[in-house]
Enzyme design. Structure first.
Site, PDB file in Angstrom:
ATOM      1  N   LYS A 103      31.450  26.819  39.693  1.00  0.00           N
ATOM      2  CA  LYS A 103      30.897  27.577  40.764  1.00  0.00           C
ATOM      3  C   LYS A 103      30.071  26.897  41.546  1.00  0.00           C
ATOM      4  CE  LYS A 103      29.902  31.566  37.327  1.00  0.00           C
ATOM      5  NZ  LYS A 103      30.735  32.462  37.821  1.00  0.00           N
ATOM      6  N   ARG A 117      36.483  37.225  29.447  1.00  0.00           N
ATOM      7  CA  ARG A 117      37.398  37.860  29.114  1.00  0.00           C
ATOM      8  C   ARG A 117      38.365  37.212  28.061  1.00  0.00           C
ATOM      9  NH1 ARG A 117      40.015  38.910  34.873  1.00  0.00           N
ATOM     10  NH2 ARG A 117      37.783  38.417  35.336  1.00  0.00           N
TER      11      ARG A 117
HETATM   12  N1  BES Z   1      29.601  35.466  34.342  1.00  0.00           N
HETATM   13  C1  BES Z   1      30.553  35.773  35.715  1.00  0.00           C
HETATM   14  C2  BES Z   1      30.193  37.136  36.202  1.00  0.00           C
HETATM   15  C3  BES Z   1      29.168  37.186  36.750  1.00  0.00           C
HETATM   16  C4  BES Z   1      28.542  36.856  38.058  1.00  0.00           C
HETATM   17  C5  BES Z   1      27.937  37.645  36.010  1.00  0.00           C
HETATM   18  C6  BES Z   1      27.346  37.352  38.549  1.00  0.00           C
HETATM   19  C7  BES Z   1      26.511  38.034  36.485  1.00  0.00           C
HETATM   20  C8  BES Z   1      26.548  37.733  37.511  1.00  0.00           C
HETATM   21  C9  BES Z   1      31.926  35.457  35.303  1.00  0.00           C
HETATM   22  O1  BES Z   1      32.409  34.773  34.105  1.00  0.00           O
HETATM   23  C10 BES Z   1      32.727  35.179  36.097  1.00  0.00           C
HETATM   24  O2  BES Z   1      32.621  34.003  36.806  1.00  0.00           O
HETATM   25  N2  BES Z   1      33.473  35.885  37.072  1.00  0.00           N
HETATM   26  C11 BES Z   1      34.484  35.810  37.951  1.00  0.00           C
HETATM   27  C12 BES Z   1      35.881  36.368  37.852  1.00  0.00           C
HETATM   28  C13 BES Z   1      36.970  35.752  38.847  1.00  0.00           C
HETATM   29  C14 BES Z   1      36.999  34.168  38.579  1.00  0.00           C
HETATM   30  C15 BES Z   1      38.052  36.416  38.349  1.00  0.00           C
HETATM   31  C16 BES Z   1      33.843  36.273  39.096  1.00  0.00           C
HETATM   32  O3  BES Z   1      33.119  37.260  39.065  1.00  0.00           O
HETATM   33  O4  BES Z   1      33.836  35.798  40.253  1.00  0.00           O
HETATM   34 MN    MN Z   2      32.571  32.857  34.930  1.00  0.00          MN
END
Ligand code: BES
Ligand code: MN
Ligand code: ZN
Length: 484
Positions: free
Chosen positions: A265, A339
Site C-alpha cells: 500500500k 478474504r
Molecule cells: N484492509 C483493506 C480494506 C480497507 C481499506 C479497510 C480501507 C479499511 C479502510 C483490505 O485488506 C484491502 O486492502 N482491500 C483491497 C482489496 C483489493 C486489493 C482487491 C482494497 O480495498 O483496495
Molecule cells: Mn489489504
C-alpha cells in the site's frame, strides 16, 4: 470508575439534565432548576437556551451539597415511543459526558433517564461510558479525565448493570483497535483474548503456527508468512444455551496490520491499517458482552489473526494456496488478504455446525466507495438471517445496507489456474466480489457478511465520540443473538 443508581440530590461535580422541545422539565431537572433560581426556565423562555438535539450549555450549579455545575443538553423532539430512542439516548448521553471530560470531575450525576422509555435506559448508561474511551491512549497528559463515579437518576439497577456491560464491551473493541500494531499483534491479541475468556467462563483455544499447519490452515499461514509475528487462530466457545443446541458463529478478520504485503500500500493507504483487526475486535467485544450478560445461547467466535507484511517469506502474486477446505485459491493481489485469512477461519467455524454465522471484516475500500464511512455493507446467502440482523441493527440505530449477491458475480472470482482467485475483474463491484469469494467457504450455512471497512474506524471525531475506533456493531451482534 463505578456506575450506580442511588437517589437524586447528592453532592456531585456536574449534574447533566435534558430539555426537549415543547415539554416540561423532568422532575429531576425541575428540582435542579429550582436550586439555581429557575435559570433553565428563564433562559429558555428568553430564547437563550435551545432544546435542539445536541445543543449544550454549562451553568453554575447551587454548590454547597448540590451540583457545582449543571450541564443542560437539548434532546430535540423526543417521543417516548420513538423507534430511534436507544440510539438517541446513547448518542446524547455520550455527547453530554464527552463535553465535560476535558476537565477532571470526580462525580457526574446523569439525569437523562427520565426522558427516555425504560427500554432505552441501558443505552443511557452505555452512552455515558462510550464517552470515556478514545484514541488518545498514549498522551502523557490525559485528554479524557475519567470520573470516579457516574450516578444515574431514575434508572433501575438492572439497566445500569446491562448498560455498563455493553458500554465496557464496546470500549474493549475500541481499545483493541486503537492500540497500535506493535502492541496488538496475533500472539499478543490471542493472549489477551485468552485471559479475557478465562475471566468470563468462555472456553478458549489458540492455534499457533504449528497447530495451524497440522490443521491445514495454509491460507492463514500464507498471509502471516511475511511477518516476524506469527499468525494465530482463536476459537472462543460460550455455552449459555442447552447442551446439544447448535451454536451461532461469529467470525472476525483479525489482520493486526495490513501493509498490503508485496502488493504494498502507499503510505496514505497504510496509515490507519492497525484498524484491520476491527472485525475480530468486534466479535471479541460482542462475545464478552454476551457472556457477561449471561445470554442463554451457545455462541462460538473464530478470529483469524495475521500480520500482512513484506519480507523474503511473504506470500507472492501467482501463488496458489490449498485452503483448509480443500479449495484452491490463486493470489493475484497480496493486499486482498482479508478474504484469504477468512477462507480458513470460516471453514473452522462451519465445523461447529452453526445454525447461523455472521462474519465481520474491514474487507474492502470498494465498500467505502459504495456506502461511505458510516454504513456497513451486508451481503448474505440467507435473507431470513439477514433480516434478523437488520432488525437488531435498527433497534440499536447502527447502519447497514444490503448489496446484491447475484450469481453473475461468481464468474468474476473464477481463476484460470485454481478454483478461485483473490480479486475480481478490475475494481468494479469490489465489495461484492470479496463476499462472493467468502461464500465459497461457508457451504450451506446461513451466513451474513458485514463489510465494516468504513464504519469501524473514523478519521474525524463527532460530538459524541472521539476519532479512531468506533466499536460499531457490537450492540447489533448482542441484540441479534439475544433475539434468537
Ligand atoms: N484492509 C483493506 C480494506 C480497507 C481499506 C479497510 C480501507 C479499511 C479502510 C483490505 O485488506 C484491502 O486492502 N482491500 C483491497 C482489496 C483489493 C486489493 C482487491 C482494497 O480495498 O483496495
Ligand atoms: Mn489489504
Ligand atoms: Zn486488510
Amino acid at each position: 470508575m463505578s456506575t450506580t443508581n442511588p437517589g437524586a440530590d447528592e453532592p456531585c461535580d456536574v449534574a447533566i439534565v435534558g430539555i426537549c422541545d415543547g415539554a416540561a422539565l423532568s422532575p429531576t431537572a425541575a428540582l435542579i432548576d429550582s436550586e439555581i433560581g429557575g435559570a433553565i426556565g428563564r433562559l429558555r423562555d428568553a430564547g437563550k437556551l435551545s432544546s435542539d438535539e445536541g445543543e449544550t450549555m454549562l451553568l453554575a450549579g447551587p454548590g454547597a451539597g448540590g451540583p457545582e455545575l449543571v450541564l443542560v443538553i437539548g434532546l430535540g423532539s423526543l417521543k417516548s415511543d420513538h423507534e430511534s430512542n436507544r440510539e438517541l439516548a446513547f448518542r446524547l448521553t455520550s455527547q453530554s459526558v464527552r463535553s465535560l471530560v476535558s476537565k477532571s470531575h470526580k462525580k457526574l450525576f446523569i439525569a437523562l433517564g427520565e426522558y427516555f422509555d425504560a427500554s432505552a435506559h441501558d443505552s443511557v448508561v452505555a452512552g455515558a461510558l462510550y464517552a470515556l474511551e478514545g484514541q488518545s491512549i498514549y498522551r502523557t497528559k490525559a485528554v479524557i479525565n475519567v470520573p470516579e463515579t457516574l450516578v444515574f437518576s431514575s434508572i433501575e439497577q438492572d439497566a445500569v448493570t446491562r448498560g455498563t456491560i455493553i458500554g465496557q464491551s464496546v470500549n474493549l473493541t475500541r481499545r483493541l483497535v486503537n492500540e497500535p500494531a506493535s502492541a496488538i499483534y496475533p500472539e499478543s491479541l490471542a493472549d489477551l483474548v485468552s485471559d479475557l475468556a478465562s475471566d468470563n467462563g468462555i472456553e478458549c483455544e489458540v492455534w499457533d503456527e504449528t497447530k495451524l499447519a497440522e490443521e491445514n490452515c495454509r491460507s492463514i499461514l500464507a498471509v502471516g508468512g511475511g511477518s516476524d509475528r506469527p499468525p494465530r487462530l482463536v476459537i472462543l466457545r460460550y455455552n449459555g444455551g442447552e447442551t446439544g443446541e447448535a451454536p451461532v458463529a461469529l467470525v472476525g478478520k483479525g489482520v493486526t496490520f495490513d501493509s498490503g504485503g508485496l502488493s504494498l500500500k502507499p503510505s496514505d493507504g497504510m496509515i490507519d491499517m492497525k484498524c484491520d483487526m476491527g472485525g475480530a475486535a468486534t466479535v471479541i467485544g460482542a462475545i464478552n458482552a454476551i457472556a457477561k450478560l449471561g445470554i442463554k445461547r451457545n455462541v462460538i467466535a473464530v478470529c483469524g489473526l495475521a500480520e500482512n507484511m513484506v519480507s523474503g517469506s511473504s506470500y507472492k502474486l501467482g501463488d496458489v494456496i490449498k485452503t483448509r477446505s480443500g479449495k484452491t485459491i490463486e493470489i493475484l493481489n497480496t493486499d486482498a488478504e482479508g478474504r484469504v485469512v477468512l477462507a480458513d477461519a470460516l471453514n473452522v467455524a462451519i465445523g461447529f455446525k452453526p445454525s447461523a454465522m455472521v462474519d465481520l471484516a474491514t474487507l474492502t475500500g470498494a465498500c467505502m466507495v459504495a456506502l461511505g464511512n458510516e454504513v456497513a455493507g451486508l451481503m448474505t446467502n440467507d435473507q431470513s438471517v439477514a433480516d434478523q440482523v437488520f432488525a437488531a441493527a435498527k433497534v440499536e440505530g447502527e447502519l447497514l445496507w444490503q448489496l446484491p449477491m447475484l450469481p453473475l458475480y461468481d464468474e468474476k472470482v473464477k481463476s484460470k489456474v485454481a478454483d478461485i482467485k483473490n480479486i475480481g475483474e478490475g475494481r468494479w463491484g469490489g465489495a461484492i466480489t470479496a463476499a462472493k469469494f467468502l461464500e465459497n467457504f461457508v457451504d450451506k450455512t446461513p451466513w451474513v457478511h458485514l463489510d465494516i471497512a468504513g464504519p469501524a474506524f473514523s478519521d474525524s471525531p463527532k460530538p459524541f465520540r472521539d476519532a479512531g475506533a468506533t466499536g460499531v456493531y457490537v450492540k447489533t451482534l448482542v441484540r441479534w443473538i439475544e433475539s434468537l
